[in-house]
Design a protein around this motif. Structure first.
Motif, short mmCIF file in Angstrom:
data_model
loop_
_atom_site.label_atom_id
_atom_site.label_comp_id
_atom_site.label_asym_id
_atom_site.label_seq_id
_atom_site.Cartn_x
_atom_site.Cartn_y
_atom_site.Cartn_z
N ARG A 173 0.57 -12.64 8.91
CA ARG A 173 0.29 -12.18 10.67
C ARG A 173 0.03 -10.49 10.66
O ARG A 173 -0.20 -10.22 9.89
CB ARG A 173 2.50 -12.21 10.52
N GLU A 174 0.22 -10.04 12.18
CA GLU A 174 -0.16 -8.97 12.65
C GLU A 174 0.13 -8.17 12.06
O GLU A 174 1.32 -8.16 12.05
CB GLU A 174 -0.50 -8.31 13.48
N GLY A 175 -0.62 -6.35 11.70
CA GLY A 175 0.37 -5.33 11.43
C GLY A 175 0.40 -4.93 9.41
O GLY A 175 -0.01 -5.55 8.46
N SER A 176 1.03 -4.39 9.04
CA SER A 176 1.60 -3.66 8.01
C SER A 176 2.56 -3.21 7.62
O SER A 176 3.51 -2.17 8.87
CB SER A 176 0.14 -2.91 7.63
N LEU A 177 3.19 -2.72 6.34
CA LEU A 177 4.22 -2.55 5.96
C LEU A 177 4.03 -1.10 6.14
O LEU A 177 3.18 -0.96 5.17
CB LEU A 177 5.20 -3.20 4.82
N VAL A 178 4.81 0.04 6.57
CA VAL A 178 4.20 1.72 6.23
C VAL A 178 5.46 2.12 4.46
O VAL A 178 6.52 1.63 4.97
CB VAL A 178 4.68 2.26 6.65
N ILE A 179 4.81 2.37 3.44
CA ILE A 179 5.30 2.92 2.84
C ILE A 179 5.40 4.70 1.90
O ILE A 179 4.03 4.64 2.73
CB ILE A 179 4.82 2.10 0.89
N TRP A 180 5.90 4.99 1.38
CA TRP A 180 6.21 6.41 1.79
C TRP A 180 6.11 6.16 0.15
O TRP A 180 7.06 6.32 -0.72
CB TRP A 180 7.45 7.07 1.73
N THR A 181 5.31 7.48 -0.65
CA THR A 181 5.53 7.78 -1.95
C THR A 181 5.08 8.76 -2.85
O THR A 181 4.21 9.19 -1.95
CB THR A 181 4.75 6.15 -3.11
N GLY A 236 -8.78 5.51 19.82
CA GLY A 236 -8.81 4.11 20.35
C GLY A 236 -8.52 3.02 19.90
O GLY A 236 -9.22 2.04 20.23
N GLU A 237 -8.21 3.05 18.81
CA GLU A 237 -8.00 1.78 17.81
C GLU A 237 -6.36 2.14 17.39
O GLU A 237 -5.63 2.59 17.48
CB GLU A 237 -8.46 2.03 16.55
N GLU A 238 -5.95 0.24 17.87
CA GLU A 238 -4.50 -0.01 17.79
C GLU A 238 -4.92 -0.33 15.96
O GLU A 238 -4.67 -1.28 15.97
CB GLU A 238 -4.28 -0.72 19.15
N GLU A 239 -3.22 0.01 16.25
CA GLU A 239 -2.61 -0.88 14.96
C GLU A 239 -0.75 -1.57 15.15
O GLU A 239 -0.12 -0.28 15.80
CB GLU A 239 -3.31 -0.62 13.88
N LEU A 240 -0.62 -2.32 14.98
CA LEU A 240 1.14 -2.77 14.66
C LEU A 240 1.75 -2.58 12.95
O LEU A 240 1.02 -2.93 12.31
CB LEU A 240 1.36 -4.41 15.55
N LEU A 287 12.88 -9.09 7.78
CA LEU A 287 12.10 -8.93 7.08
C LEU A 287 11.20 -9.36 4.90
O LEU A 287 10.50 -9.79 5.73
CB LEU A 287 11.15 -7.89 6.92
N VAL A 288 12.90 -9.70 5.23
CA VAL A 288 12.89 -10.51 3.73
C VAL A 288 12.36 -11.65 3.44
O VAL A 288 11.94 -12.63 4.44
CB VAL A 288 14.34 -10.73 3.00
N GLY A 289 11.05 -11.31 2.47
CA GLY A 289 10.22 -13.05 2.09
C GLY A 289 8.68 -12.94 3.08
O GLY A 289 8.19 -13.69 2.85
N TRP A 290 8.41 -12.22 4.00
CA TRP A 290 7.05 -11.40 3.97
C TRP A 290 6.28 -11.26 2.73
O TRP A 290 6.71 -10.76 2.17
CB TRP A 290 7.20 -10.50 5.48
N ALA A 291 5.27 -11.71 3.74
CA ALA A 291 3.61 -11.88 1.95
C ALA A 291 2.97 -10.38 3.11
O ALA A 291 2.80 -10.45 4.34
CB ALA A 291 3.88 -12.70 1.88
N TYR A 292 2.63 -9.90 1.01
CA TYR A 292 1.15 -8.41 2.55
C TYR A 292 0.19 -9.00 1.23
O TYR A 292 0.57 -8.86 -0.14
CB TYR A 292 2.46 -7.36 2.42
N ASP A 293 -0.20 -8.40 1.50
CA ASP A 293 -1.50 -7.96 0.75
C ASP A 293 -1.90 -6.76 -0.24
O ASP A 293 -1.79 -5.16 0.36
CB ASP A 293 -3.18 -8.15 1.48
N HIS A 294 -2.45 -6.76 -1.29
CA HIS A 294 -2.24 -5.87 -2.44
C HIS A 294 -2.99 -4.93 -1.75
O HIS A 294 -4.38 -4.80 -1.67
CB HIS A 294 -3.00 -5.82 -3.41
N PRO A 295 -3.06 -3.10 -1.39
CA PRO A 295 -3.56 -2.22 -0.90
C PRO A 295 -4.79 -1.87 -1.76
O PRO A 295 -5.78 -1.02 -1.44
CB PRO A 295 -2.84 -1.38 -0.82
N LEU A 296 -4.73 -2.30 -2.65
CA LEU A 296 -5.50 -1.54 -3.69
C LEU A 296 -6.38 -3.36 -4.18
O LEU A 296 -7.17 -2.96 -6.00
CB LEU A 296 -5.12 -0.73 -5.11
#
Ligand SMILES: [Zn+2]
Length: 612
Positions: A54-62, A91-95, A126-135
């Motif tokens: 789906r569109e967008g990113s989860l934001v984490i802090w470390t 000028g760029e949008e993100e979710l 949000l539980v169960g949503w999949a994401y791509d590893h950022p590295l």
């Protein structure tokens, strides 16, 4: 070794993984009390984990960019409210997905020009949503196994920073527990020296903290960095060498006492505790919650773990084909090398090179040594020379009584019960006296930094050894802490002076009359009512003291004697017999008083002998 091999025979030795605090310089795990905290500056990064379907990113802090290669899941709080935020910059949008309470801060960190909350969701959604590893482009072997790369709920999440927690079960302790609970593989691409291994792809060979810069650069270049800076915070360091610790999951050896919990509780019931609540509340709770016992340490000094494993065995399952050696003789019998069982030094390095060859397989010793608590756990029979010598063990084991402060509930009281149960299914002690600590007058722990320490030397200097000992023992010893007060010590000193004066009082007269109190005889002379009375009181005090000692109520024993001396003897009896002692000539009445006082004092000294 013998006890550990018994534990192994009982099927209770296993290898397993655990998140530990590791000093990368000393290359060993550290116990919690070996980690010292200092304020340091570390990276502070906000990273966008792109959602997979789906569109967008989860934001984490470390603060530990180096743990991102091992990222396995992102944790949320099921009940927390999260926002989908449409944000605009250059000028760029993100979710972006962050906790509702954190939106303003996070968007501010990212210097977004405009933003609008587009949707509101609970963590549960949000539980169960999949994401791509950022590295993924830099670490080909990132956690990609079944269940990885998804959102899960975890109870360590707070509405702090972003409200989404990057979780690497191969590093953090909480992450490890949650990951294990979720049945996820535990992935740790870092070696014991703190260097990335091959599984860390482009970062392999670098010391983890040195790789932080590269990781940050790559996250920026790939467009995954929302913001990065630094943060001052308290971080754990090695007490020996002051190197910053790293959290790693490594293979350790365990005694699986969770398999014998019922036996532990049954054996615990066989012991009598003073006070009894220490057993029935404190100790029972500790046993019920106790995890498997990690007995291995990666050190040089210590008792080597007597486990030999096939040299090509896979780490992680070494317990499958292990050989546990229990005695010197067994060691000499089984190893290839020619050694003298009586003289071989059972420490490193002497045992490190010894190999066992059985059925064509070569076995080598695992390099670890035992946790020092293992030594303490076998003290009850080790000190009796058991199992090589059975005579003393037959007569003296189990121990009648052990005495320690309440901190040993999780220490020696526990280690002995754990080993006794795992090795011989018996508790190695019959009674426990659990005493308290000596704190300062406000009940605070004495500490160097607070400056409230009273040393025994200082107290002895000011009041003397006997007053200090009597003062300490006149306080309840059973599980209760003492608040040390100089006034209280002075008071006891005064009471012991009264005892001293009572002793000195008759001596002068006895000397003049040539009366030797060592030969005092109650049948020589006449006893008056007051003599009979004080002798009767003496007998009551003796019973009281004996009963108190039987229950290890030391303070009751001490206080009964002191009270008897200062009240009954000094304030009453001595005054009552003064006239009889002042008589010029020898008389049956005077001899009766001499004999009574000498008897009383002789027995008081015996009653006080264990104390002052
Ligand atoms: Zn160190």
């Amino acid at each position: 070794w013998w006890a550990f091999s018994e534990v192994a025979d009982n099927g209770l030795v296993e290898q397993g993984k655990r998140s530990i605090s590791q000093c990368p310089r000393c290359e060993t795990g550290l116990a919690n009390n070996e980690v010292e905290y200092e304020d340091v500056e570390d990276p502070s990064i906000y990273v966008k984990f792109p959602l997979a379907d789906r569109e967008g990113s989860l934001v984490i802090w470390t603060t530990t960019p180096w743990t991102i290669p091992a990222n396995t899941f992102v944790a949320v709080d099921e009940d927390l409210t999260y926002n989908a935020v449409r944000a605009e910059k250059d000028g760029e949008e993100e979710l972006l997905y962050v906790a509702a309470e954190c939106v303003e801060d996070v968007l501010g960190e990212g210097r977004y020009e405009e933003y609008a909350v587009e949707a509101e969701l609970t963590g549960d959604e949000l539980v169960g949503w999949a994401y791509d590893h950022p590295l993924a482009d830099h670490v080909p072997d990132y956690p990609e196994f079944e269940g990885a790369g998804q959102v899960y709920a975890a109870d360590y999440v707070e509405a702090d920073r972003t409200g989404l927690v990057h979780s690497a079960p191969g590093h953090g302790e909480e992450d490890f527990h949650r990951g294990t609970e979720l049945g996820l593989d535990i992935h740790c691409p870092v070696g014991p020296n703190g260097e990335f291994e091959a599984a860390a792809g482009e970062y392999a060979g670098q010391f983890v903290r040195d790789a932080n810069d590269d990781i940050i650069e790559d996250l920026v270049a790939d467009g995954h960095m929302l913001a990065h800076g630094t943060v001052d915070h308290s971080y754990g360091h090695c007490w020996r060498c002051d190197t910053g610790i790293i959290q790693l999951v490594t293979d350790q050896w365990f005694i699986s006492i969770t398999d014998v919990k019922d036996d532990l509780l049954d054996n615990m019931e066989e012991s009598e505790w003073h006070p009894d609540w220490a057993r029935d509340n404190r100790f029972r709770d500790f046993i019920e919650d106790a995890p498997d016992w990690n007995v291995s340490r990666q050190r040089y000094w210590g008792v080597p773990i007597p486990i030999w494993v096939p040299e090509d065995a896979e780490p992680g399952n070494l317990d499958e084909d292990m050989i546990v050696v229990g005695t010197r003789e067994e060691l000499a019998d089984r190893v290839e090398e020619d050694i003298d069982p009586d003289s071989i030094d059972l420490h490193r390095p002497a045992v490190d090179g010894l190999t066992i060859v059985e059925d064509g397989t070569t076995y080598r010793r695992v390099e670890d040594v035992f946790d020092v608590w293992l030594d303490s756990s076998v003290a009850s029979w080790g000190t009796l020379g058991y199992p090589s010598d059975e005579t003393a063990h037959e007569e003296l084991w189990p121990a009648d009584l052990i005495i320690e402060a309440h901190d040993q509930t999780r220490g020696w009281f526990w280690s002995q019960l754990g080993m006794g149960t795992a090795a011989v299914d018996q508790i190695p002690y019959e009674e426990v006296l659990m005493h308290g600590f000596a704190n300062d007058e406000d009940g605070r722990k004495m500490s160097k930094s607070v400056g409230n320490i009273v040393t025994p030397e200082e107290a002895i200097e000011r009041a003397g050894r006997d007053p200090l000992r009597t003062y300490l023992l006149s306080h309840d010893q059973q599980g209760v802490d003492l608040a040390f007060e100089w006034d209280g010590l002075g008071e006891i000193q005064g009471k012991l002076n009264i005892l001293w004066n009572v002793f000195r009082f008759p001596l002068e007269y006895m000397e003049l009359d040539g009366y030797d109190p060592a030969d005092a005889d109650l049948s020589d002379g006449d006893l008056e009512l007051v003599d009979e009375w004080v002798l009767s009181r003496l007998q009551s005090v003796e019973t009281e003291v004996a009963d108190a000692w039987d229950d290890y109520r030391v303070s009751d024993a001490v206080n009964a004697v002191i009270e008897f001396v200062t009240q009954d003897v000094s304030r009453f009896y001595v005054k009552a017999v003064r006239d009889r002692m002042w008589e010029e000539t020898d008389s049956p009445s005077k001899r009766g008083a001499y004999a009574t006082l000498a008897t009383v004092l002789d027995e008081v000294i015996r009653l006080l002998a264990p104390i002052a």
